[in-house]
Write an enzyme that holds these catalytic residues in place. Structure first.
Site, PDB file in Angstrom:
ATOM      1  N   GLU A   1       0.824  -1.219   0.000  1.00 55.10           N
ATOM      2  CA  GLU A   1       0.000   0.000   0.000  1.00 55.10           C
ATOM      3  C   GLU A   1       0.857   1.269   0.000  1.00 55.10           C
ATOM      4  OE1 GLU A   1      -2.894  -0.029  -0.837  1.00 55.10           O
ATOM      5  OE2 GLU A   1      -3.973  -1.736   0.001  1.00 55.10           O
TER       6      GLU A   1
ATOM      7  N   HIS B   1      -2.685   2.325   8.647  1.00 53.79           N
ATOM      8  CA  HIS B   1      -3.708   1.537   7.962  1.00 53.79           C
ATOM      9  C   HIS B   1      -3.808   0.175   8.642  1.00 53.79           C
ATOM     10  CE1 HIS B   1      -5.934  -0.665   5.004  1.00 53.79           C
ATOM     11  NE2 HIS B   1      -4.894  -1.414   4.671  1.00 53.79           N
TER      12      HIS B   1
ATOM     13  N   HIS C   1      -6.566  -3.566   9.226  1.00 54.98           N
ATOM     14  CA  HIS C   1      -7.782  -4.322   8.918  1.00 54.98           C
ATOM     15  C   HIS C   1      -8.443  -4.668  10.251  1.00 54.98           C
ATOM     16  CE1 HIS C   1      -5.880  -5.872   4.876  1.00 54.98           C
ATOM     17  NE2 HIS C   1      -5.891  -4.558   4.984  1.00 54.98           N
TER      18      HIS C   1
ATOM     19  N   TYR D   1     -21.012  11.422  20.007  1.00 55.71           N
ATOM     20  CA  TYR D   1     -20.343  12.692  19.694  1.00 55.71           C
ATOM     21  C   TYR D   1     -18.850  12.547  19.399  1.00 55.71           C
ATOM     22  CZ  TYR D   1     -18.181  13.051  24.321  1.00 55.71           C
ATOM     23  OH  TYR D   1     -17.399  12.822  25.418  1.00 55.71           O
TER      24      TYR D   1
ATOM     25  N   HIS E   1     -12.285  -3.820   2.974  1.00 57.51           N
ATOM     26  CA  HIS E   1     -10.844  -3.793   3.157  1.00 57.51           C
ATOM     27  C   HIS E   1     -10.431  -3.474   4.601  1.00 57.51           C
ATOM     28  CE1 HIS E   1      -6.757  -2.396   1.285  1.00 57.51           C
ATOM     29  NE2 HIS E   1      -6.600  -2.889   2.496  1.00 57.51           N
TER      30      HIS E   1
ATOM     31  N   TYR F   1     -10.915  23.116  22.596  1.00 59.41           N
ATOM     32  CA  TYR F   1     -10.040  22.266  23.403  1.00 59.41           C
ATOM     33  C   TYR F   1      -8.662  22.133  22.745  1.00 59.41           C
ATOM     34  CZ  TYR F   1     -13.586  20.786  26.733  1.00 59.41           C
ATOM     35  OH  TYR F   1     -14.513  20.754  27.725  1.00 59.41           O
TER      36      TYR F   1
END
Ligand SMILES: [Zn+2]
Length: 208
Positions: A64, A83, A85, A104, A146, A199
């Site tokens: 990737e 990244h 899975h 939220y 994916h 914040y």
């Protein structure tokens, strides 16, 4: 990077050797190698990649690499890309469902929802394009059939957000087992996003 990789294992974000991680450096970016177990990673296994796709080091880069490269090029504020899975994000992504404003804390990813990127084959330029679309105004997204992706100014921020998004996905999935979760409206989410800004770079509102 290796410490963060091992934290991904400990947090349950990785399934096998499927996760990957990149960090922006002056020459381009550092990237985890393809198909290696994070428990045996040594600093020399991390691949140095340039933005033109050339690489240096004793290992081949993650398949990737293009996804990481295109995000780092398109999003100058991002210093690290994670990244994975992970179980619950990927479960939702296989249903091609994003995470709406059922809680939220969804705003931790930068907006009123966490989108699910349209499907494209792994390791392709098309996947990078679709993920970038889903990341518009966001710091995280799911990837259809994916997995998921989280961005941060550095490794710590990307990791923290990945854990947050995976937790939200798990909560949303659980809520869906019982019924249809009540969603917060845009007005309330605008208020939450405003509070996040105030914040600043500290922990998001959430009692932490
Ligand atoms: Zn993947």
């Amino acid at each position: 990077m290796i410490a963060t990789c091992r934290k991904m294992n400990a947090a349950g974000l990785n399934q096998g050797t499927s996760g990957n991680l990149s960090l922006r450096v002056a020459e381009g970016f550092l990237l985890t190698p393809t198909g290696m177990d994070y428990d045996v990673l040594e600093p020399e296994d991390i691949v140095l990649m340039r933005l033109d796709g050339s690489h240096e080091g004793r290992r081949l880069p993650s398949s990737e690499w293009q996804l990481h490269r295109d995000i780092l090029v398109a999003r100058p504020e991002v210093g690290a890309v994670l990244h994975a899975h992970s179980m619950f994000c990927t479960t939702l992504a296989c249903l091609r469902r994003g995470i709406p404003a059922f809680h939220y804390m969804v705003s931790a990813a930068g907006g009123v929802d966490v989108r699910c990127a349209a499907y494209a084959t792994f390791g392709t330029e098309e996947l990078a394009r679709r993920v970038l679309e889903a990341l518009e105004g966001r710091k995280a997204c799911l990837m259809a059939n994916h997995g998921m992706l989280a961005l941060g100014a550095g490794l710590a921020q990307a990791f923290k957000l990945a854990v947050e998004v995976e937790t939200l996905a798990a909560m949303y999935w659980r809520a869906l087992q019982v019924g249809e979760p009540v969603l917060l409206d845009d007005e309330e989410m605008a208020r939450v996003l405003e509070k996040f800004k105030t914040y600043g770079q500290q922990s998001p509102p959430g009692g932490r």
